[in-house]
Write a protein that holds these residues in place. Structure first.
Motif, PDB file in Angstrom:
ATOM      1  N   LEU C  28       4.341   4.529   4.598  1.00  0.00           N
ATOM      2  CA  LEU C  28       4.174   3.271   4.849  1.00  0.00           C
ATOM      3  C   LEU C  28       3.292   3.164   6.232  1.00  0.00           C
ATOM      4  O   LEU C  28       2.343   2.258   6.368  1.00  0.00           O
ATOM      5  N   LEU C  29       3.702   4.109   7.026  1.00  0.00           N
ATOM      6  CA  LEU C  29       2.896   4.046   8.428  1.00  0.00           C
ATOM      7  C   LEU C  29       1.634   4.628   8.263  1.00  0.00           C
ATOM      8  O   LEU C  29       0.557   3.847   9.053  1.00  0.00           O
ATOM      9  N   PHE C  30       1.157   5.387   7.315  1.00  0.00           N
ATOM     10  CA  PHE C  30      -0.079   5.982   7.169  1.00  0.00           C
ATOM     11  C   PHE C  30      -1.168   4.732   6.493  1.00  0.00           C
ATOM     12  O   PHE C  30      -2.117   4.790   7.083  1.00  0.00           O
ATOM     13  N   ALA C  31      -0.339   4.120   5.549  1.00  0.00           N
ATOM     14  CA  ALA C  31      -0.909   3.169   4.927  1.00  0.00           C
ATOM     15  C   ALA C  31      -1.411   2.014   5.616  1.00  0.00           C
ATOM     16  O   ALA C  31      -2.443   1.402   5.441  1.00  0.00           O
ATOM     17  N   SER C  32      -1.005   1.853   6.768  1.00  0.00           N
ATOM     18  CA  SER C  32      -1.236   0.415   7.408  1.00  0.00           C
ATOM     19  C   SER C  32      -2.286   0.696   8.758  1.00  0.00           C
ATOM     20  O   SER C  32      -1.894   1.807   9.314  1.00  0.00           O
ATOM     21  N   ARG C  33      -2.796  -0.096   9.100  1.00  0.00           N
ATOM     22  CA  ARG C  33      -3.783   0.162  10.385  1.00  0.00           C
ATOM     23  C   ARG C  33      -3.192  -0.651  11.373  1.00  0.00           C
ATOM     24  O   ARG C  33      -3.499  -0.591  12.628  1.00  0.00           O
ATOM     25  N   GLU C  34      -2.194  -1.562  11.048  1.00  0.00           N
ATOM     26  CA  GLU C  34      -1.526  -2.300  12.212  1.00  0.00           C
ATOM     27  C   GLU C  34      -0.261  -1.684  12.400  1.00  0.00           C
ATOM     28  O   GLU C  34       0.275  -0.803  11.379  1.00  0.00           O
ATOM     29  N   PRO C  35       0.545  -1.878  13.577  1.00  0.00           N
ATOM     30  CA  PRO C  35       1.850  -1.370  13.656  1.00  0.00           C
ATOM     31  C   PRO C  35       2.722  -1.911  12.807  1.00  0.00           C
ATOM     32  O   PRO C  35       2.523  -3.226  12.250  1.00  0.00           O
TER      33      PRO C  35
END
Lengths: 234, 271, 234
Positions: C28-35
């Protein structure tokens, strides 16, 4: 998972350089908008670092992780592990109304279960499209029960606990009977004598005239028995 | 507004969209900025700075600029005038004057403003020194977007369900009642009837009489006659019946063909 | 004996579930460029998984790596390690630099929010050009909050979560030197426009002395009330 830093005392410096090379490749691959070619990575690595070994190691490190390092046509890139791709799909509930035909079919299944398709059609007086039954199965309110022990062994349909839950029924016998339906004004005017509303049963067990479904669950749906015969049948 | 080159020029940083009216003389952003720079040259803590000296320096600076016939923004001149006033107040013995602030109050207020500007400048520098996203550190370059999957949730109320059920049951029940009215006597029905009929009739029998006797509803005579005739002709062709009519519109006579058994063993032979 | 085995199995299962939770959070964290907020991650974790423990572990795992997990703007995000800036900046950095005026204005907004334009000008001792505020609004780091409940009802400015993310701050309390500024009485001063509140706040809600922005959102910007310097200045 944390064993990414291996220390070989003998080659402390070499090991450190390798770790740094890993970090650089990792950061580059992470931050790049497009897949990164091996050459582009090699260019950034400290002198003496072997890009192939670095990428191999990185790929290995990420193999079981939520993100994998993949080789694609133009180079290398991080992608979400394929078994987790569902995480990236946000399901948007889209309320839909059942068509009249679907609602009628569902009602017949509810009251007349276990019921075959032919029986549904007999009650409705029109053919039931495959799509309607598929849709009802998809709602989770209708299930295949078994096969009627009659020629052609047609599939019998019934309702599920989800059906009860959705319509706020404690049990299938909570469905109002004829008198209640009349009283509530659902039936108007004269009804032919002998007109009745059956007492439904959604008991999980099969009835005496039902056989279990076949083991070959590849056919979750009733086969298209009424399609033209194939050559082999001649 | 002319941009002036003076000895202690700093790099002028102005946003491209900033109108030229913002005074940028010598790279200073306004009189307070200039004052701060002059104060820094006193090389003492701002808290212990001599506002009197600072005011003098500022006034000298502005006079020099005007001697060079540099155009200065009004802000600078206003500040110069105010500092001249402050200077005179600081130099003259203080006369208590109602609630007007004293000269030293004014001086310390100015000191405070300079301290604030310096503090925020320091804060801006520290802010700018932080690792900035897209400058020092980087986020995922190729984020994987969420795809939105529409999942239909079916909606139906118990009322809908019962209404649909009652409606169609009622419709079907009514439809079935009307079906029993039997507007049409089908060929199959006609044939079955005729087979029953000839089974008992060994001799010539008037078809019409039979039919009238057979059919109760008078409204159905036409369809009965048509179907019966068609069925009769078919059975004659098959050699089960003989058919005779003595003249146009005369009664039709039928007879079971001789040599046939009473049962359905019709293929037995043709006489 | 069997109890032991069972306990062992259960332990194994728990460990497996934790690894899966790690993978999910990582993906999930890798997929997003936002926090990504903790709540959003928790929502996707298997039942019983503790999001705090998972994130803590992930942060630990990535501590020495080329990519680090950071807590920013009330969420979490992966970003490249700052020591690798020199390598990545060359290729990836967007050559956008704030002018000194813009940076100062941004700092004033950050440390003094909610703050009006007049208050910004009071601190800087110079008129703030429209362009500077427009530019800051455009970066997405600054937003219009509301209107100060004073004569003229000036618009108040504040920072956004994007500001925190950009500067890698967990919250506005993380602003560098905030304590020193507090200690120096920076926020208590006697500024005529009255900075009555001692600490900056970027809370989404309005302060007591703020009114919401008008409904007429055609005017997204403060009207040009104080533009008169133009001609008279020449």
């Amino acid at each position: 998972m944390s064993a990414n830093v291996e220390r070989f005392d003998r080659h402390d410096e070499a090991a450190e350089a390798f770790v740094q090379a890993l970090r650089i490749a990792e950061a580059l691959l992470f931050a790049s908008r497009e897949p990164v070619s091996e050459a582009a990575i090699a260019e950034r690595l400290p002198k003496g670092a072997e890009v192939a070994a670095v990428l191999d190691r990185l790929q290995h490190l990420y193999a079981g992780r939520g993100v994998n390092l993949r080789r694609v046509a133009q180079g290398w890139m991080f992608r979400t592990a394929s078994d987790l791709s569902y995480l990236l799909a946000r399901e948007l509930a889209e309320p839909k109304k059942l068509s009249r035909a679907a609602l009628e079919t569902l009602a017949i299944i509810a009251y007349h279960q276990p019921v075959t398709r032919a029986e549904i059609e007999d009650i409705r007086g029109v053919a039931t499209s495959r799509g309607t039954l598929d849709l009802l199965l998809e709602t989770g309110w209708v299930r295949l029960r078994g096969r009627r022990r009659t020629p052609g062994r047609p599939v019998t349909y019934g309702t599920t606990p989800a059906f009860l839950a959705h319509f706020g029924l404690e049990g299938i016998d909570d469905l109002p009977g004829l008198d209640e339906l009349k009283g509530a004004g659902f039936f108007e005017g004269r009804l032919p004598s002998g007109f009745s509303v059956p007492v439904p049963s959604d008991a999980p067990g099969l009835r005496d005239d039902e056989d279990p479904l076949e083991e070959d669950l590849f056919f979750l749906r009733e086969p298209d028995v009424d399609e033209p015969l194939t050559d082999s049948d001649q | 507004m002319s941009v002036v080159e003076l000895p202690f020029e700093e790099v002028a940083e102005r946003g491209t969209s900033e109108p030229a009216l913002i005074v940028d003389v010598d790279g200073f952003e306004g009189p307070l900025d200039l004052l701060l720079e002059l104060a820094r040259r006193q090389k003492v803590d701002l808290a212990r700075i001599s506002i009197l000296a600072l005011a003098e320096q500022y006034i000298v600076f502005i006079e020099e600029a005007r001697r060079l016939r540099l155009e200065l923004a009004a802000d600078y001149l206003v500040m110069a005038a105010w500092l001249a006033y402050l200077k005179s107040r600081l130099l003259l013995p203080e006369k208590p004057k109602g609630d007007e602030p004293s000269a030293s109050d004014l001086a310390s207020a100015l000191t405070l403003r300079l301290q604030r500007l310096e503090a925020i400048r320091a804060a801006a520098r520290r802010l700018s020194d932080l690792d900035q996203l897209g400058r020092d550190v980087f986020a995922r370059g190729a984020p994987e977007p969420m795809s939105v999957v529409a999942r239909p949730t079916w909606d139906a109320t118990l009322y809908d369900l019962l209404d649909a059920y009652a409606r169609q049951r009622q419709k079907a029940a009514n439809a079935r009642v009307t079906l029993r009215k039997r507007f049409v006597w089908s060929l199959v029905e006609a044939r079955e009837a005729l087979e029953r009929l000839v089974g008992s009739a060994q001799d010539w029998t008037a078809l019409d009489e039979y039919l009238i006797a057979y059919v109760a509803a008078p409204g159905m005579q036409a369809t009965v006659r048509a179907s019966a005739l068609s069925a009769t002709l078919e059975m004659v062709r098959e050699g089960v019946l003989d058919l005779r009519q003595d003249g146009a519109f005369a009664p039709l006579w039928i007879r079971r063909r001789a040599g046939l058994g009473q049962s359905d063993s019709g293929e037995g032979g043709v006489a």
